[in-house]
Design a protein around this motif. Structure first.
Motif, PDB file in Angstrom:
ATOM      1  N   LYS A 245      11.804   3.947   2.477  1.00 42.62           N
ATOM      2  CA  LYS A 245      11.752   5.391   2.203  1.00 42.62           C
ATOM      3  C   LYS A 245      12.127   5.674   0.750  1.00 42.62           C
ATOM      4  O   LYS A 245      11.465   6.460   0.064  1.00 42.62           O
ATOM      5  N   MET A 246      13.187   5.029   0.266  1.00 45.69           N
ATOM      6  CA  MET A 246      13.599   5.227  -1.129  1.00 45.69           C
ATOM      7  C   MET A 246      12.532   4.714  -2.096  1.00 45.69           C
ATOM      8  O   MET A 246      12.322   5.294  -3.159  1.00 45.69           O
ATOM      9  N   LEU A 247      11.885   3.609  -1.729  1.00 46.85           N
ATOM     10  CA  LEU A 247      10.821   3.054  -2.562  1.00 46.85           C
ATOM     11  C   LEU A 247       9.544   3.888  -2.470  1.00 46.85           C
ATOM     12  O   LEU A 247       8.687   3.814  -3.348  1.00 46.85           O
ATOM     13  N   ASP A 248       9.417   4.631  -1.366  1.00 45.49           N
ATOM     14  CA  ASP A 248       8.223   5.425  -1.085  1.00 45.49           C
ATOM     15  C   ASP A 248       6.979   4.534  -1.010  1.00 45.49           C
ATOM     16  O   ASP A 248       5.957   4.799  -1.642  1.00 45.49           O
ATOM     17  N   ILE A 249       7.112   3.451  -0.230  1.00 50.67           N
ATOM     18  CA  ILE A 249       6.009   2.514  -0.034  1.00 50.67           C
ATOM     19  C   ILE A 249       5.900   2.140   1.445  1.00 50.67           C
ATOM     20  O   ILE A 249       6.826   2.367   2.219  1.00 50.67           O
ATOM     21  N   SER A 250       4.776   1.545   1.790  1.00 51.40           N
ATOM     22  CA  SER A 250       4.576   1.033   3.143  1.00 51.40           C
ATOM     23  C   SER A 250       5.246  -0.341   3.249  1.00 51.40           C
ATOM     24  O   SER A 250       5.497  -0.994   2.224  1.00 51.40           O
TER      25      SER A 250
ATOM     26  N   LYS B 140      12.857 -13.798   3.177  1.00 51.66           N
ATOM     27  CA  LYS B 140      12.252 -14.389   1.979  1.00 51.66           C
ATOM     28  C   LYS B 140      10.941 -13.693   1.606  1.00 51.66           C
ATOM     29  O   LYS B 140      10.503 -13.762   0.468  1.00 51.66           O
ATOM     30  N   LEU B 141      10.328 -13.012   2.572  1.00 52.22           N
ATOM     31  CA  LEU B 141       9.062 -12.321   2.321  1.00 52.22           C
ATOM     32  C   LEU B 141       9.231 -11.054   1.488  1.00 52.22           C
ATOM     33  O   LEU B 141       8.259 -10.515   0.973  1.00 52.22           O
ATOM     34  N   MET B 142      10.463 -10.573   1.347  1.00 53.09           N
ATOM     35  CA  MET B 142      10.690  -9.318   0.639  1.00 53.09           C
ATOM     36  C   MET B 142      10.577  -9.490  -0.871  1.00 53.09           C
ATOM     37  O   MET B 142      11.151 -10.411  -1.445  1.00 53.09           O
ATOM     38  N   GLU B 143       9.821  -8.592  -1.506  1.00 44.71           N
ATOM     39  CA  GLU B 143       9.755  -8.572  -2.967  1.00 44.71           C
ATOM     40  C   GLU B 143      11.152  -8.430  -3.535  1.00 44.71           C
ATOM     41  O   GLU B 143      12.013  -7.798  -2.930  1.00 44.71           O
ATOM     42  N   ARG B 144      11.354  -8.966  -4.712  1.00 37.55           N
ATOM     43  CA  ARG B 144      12.678  -8.931  -5.312  1.00 37.55           C
ATOM     44  C   ARG B 144      12.572  -8.884  -6.828  1.00 37.55           C
ATOM     45  O   ARG B 144      11.552  -9.330  -7.367  1.00 37.55           O
TER      46      ARG B 144
ATOM     47  N   GLY C 184      19.642   7.573  -4.533  1.00 33.30           N
ATOM     48  CA  GLY C 184      18.617   7.924  -3.558  1.00 33.30           C
ATOM     49  C   GLY C 184      17.212   7.464  -3.883  1.00 33.30           C
ATOM     50  O   GLY C 184      16.278   7.761  -3.151  1.00 33.30           O
ATOM     51  N   LYS C 185      17.055   6.739  -4.973  1.00 32.87           N
ATOM     52  CA  LYS C 185      15.747   6.214  -5.358  1.00 32.87           C
ATOM     53  C   LYS C 185      15.836   4.692  -5.467  1.00 32.87           C
ATOM     54  O   LYS C 185      16.930   4.134  -5.571  1.00 32.87           O
ATOM     55  N   ALA C 186      14.680   4.048  -5.448  1.00 27.96           N
ATOM     56  CA  ALA C 186      14.658   2.593  -5.540  1.00 27.96           C
ATOM     57  C   ALA C 186      13.406   2.131  -6.280  1.00 27.96           C
ATOM     58  O   ALA C 186      12.403   2.843  -6.322  1.00 27.96           O
ATOM     59  N   VAL C 187      13.504   0.941  -6.848  1.00 27.53           N
ATOM     60  CA  VAL C 187      12.357   0.290  -7.484  1.00 27.53           C
ATOM     61  C   VAL C 187      12.381  -1.188  -7.150  1.00 27.53           C
ATOM     62  O   VAL C 187      13.437  -1.770  -6.916  1.00 27.53           O
ATOM     63  N   ILE C 188      11.184  -1.758  -7.141  1.00 27.37           N
ATOM     64  CA  ILE C 188      11.051  -3.213  -7.138  1.00 27.37           C
ATOM     65  C   ILE C 188      11.056  -3.592  -8.612  1.00 27.37           C
ATOM     66  O   ILE C 188      10.261  -3.069  -9.393  1.00 27.37           O
ATOM     67  N   GLY C 189      11.963  -4.462  -8.995  1.00 28.80           N
ATOM     68  CA  GLY C 189      12.166  -4.788 -10.404  1.00 28.80           C
ATOM     69  C   GLY C 189      11.150  -5.741 -10.994  1.00 28.80           C
ATOM     70  O   GLY C 189      11.506  -6.694 -11.674  1.00 28.80           O
ATOM     71  N   ARG C 190       9.898  -5.497 -10.762  1.00 29.42           N
ATOM     72  CA  ARG C 190       8.797  -6.269 -11.349  1.00 29.42           C
ATOM     73  C   ARG C 190       7.812  -5.279 -11.937  1.00 29.42           C
ATOM     74  O   ARG C 190       7.149  -4.595 -11.159  1.00 29.42           O
ATOM     75  N   PRO C 191       7.750  -5.164 -13.220  1.00 25.54           N
ATOM     76  CA  PRO C 191       8.532  -5.848 -14.236  1.00 25.54           C
ATOM     77  C   PRO C 191       9.953  -5.290 -14.309  1.00 25.54           C
ATOM     78  O   PRO C 191      10.205  -4.162 -13.869  1.00 25.54           O
ATOM     79  N   PRO C 192      10.865  -6.057 -14.888  1.00 22.71           N
ATOM     80  CA  PRO C 192      12.271  -5.648 -14.949  1.00 22.71           C
ATOM     81  C   PRO C 192      12.519  -4.304 -15.627  1.00 22.71           C
ATOM     82  O   PRO C 192      13.497  -3.636 -15.326  1.00 22.71           O
TER      83      PRO C 192
END
Length: 114
Positions: A47-52, A87-91, A98-106
């Motif tokens: 939800k924080m990432l706003d992705i499926s 291990k399948l989770m992006e990292r 209240g917000k989130a990001v996948i750190g790719r790119p950092p």
């Protein structure tokens, strides 16, 4: 407080953790491979990432290719896969205010924390 879902064996995750530390903000490191997320935690993160759920999957992992690729999966089944195989989770994934990001790119981490 900043929270980083971290895999110490991943170079991008280590870079992300360095950015979090450099920010000087209080932070918590979640070693999600050692302490897998609950379904509620995973859903909050999505939800924080706003992705499926599928957008959080590392599709090049052998586990994904061997057990899931090419199958018709709904969101719940993909969540099940992420919970069974963290291990399948992006990292890294970083949350803040209240917000989130996948750190790719950092640099996405820096944008979130600023």
């Amino acid at each position: 407080m900043v929270k980083i879902y971290h895999n110490p064996r991943c170079r991008k995750s280590r870079e992300g953790l360095a950015l979090v530390r450099e920010s000087g903000k209080p932070h918590e490191v979640v070693l999600y491979l050692d302490n897998p997320l609950s379904r509620e935690e995973l859903r909050n993160l999505l939800k924080m990432l706003d992705i499926s759920p599928m957008a959080l999957v590392r599709k090049q992992e052998a586990i994904w290719k061997e057990e899931y690729k090419g199958k018709e999966l709904d969101d719940r089944m993909i969540e099940d896969a992420l919970l069974k195989h963290p291990k399948l989770m992006e990292r890294p994934v970083v949350t803040f205010e209240g917000k989130a990001v996948i750190g790719r790119p950092p640099k996405k981490i820096g944008e979130l924390l600023n």
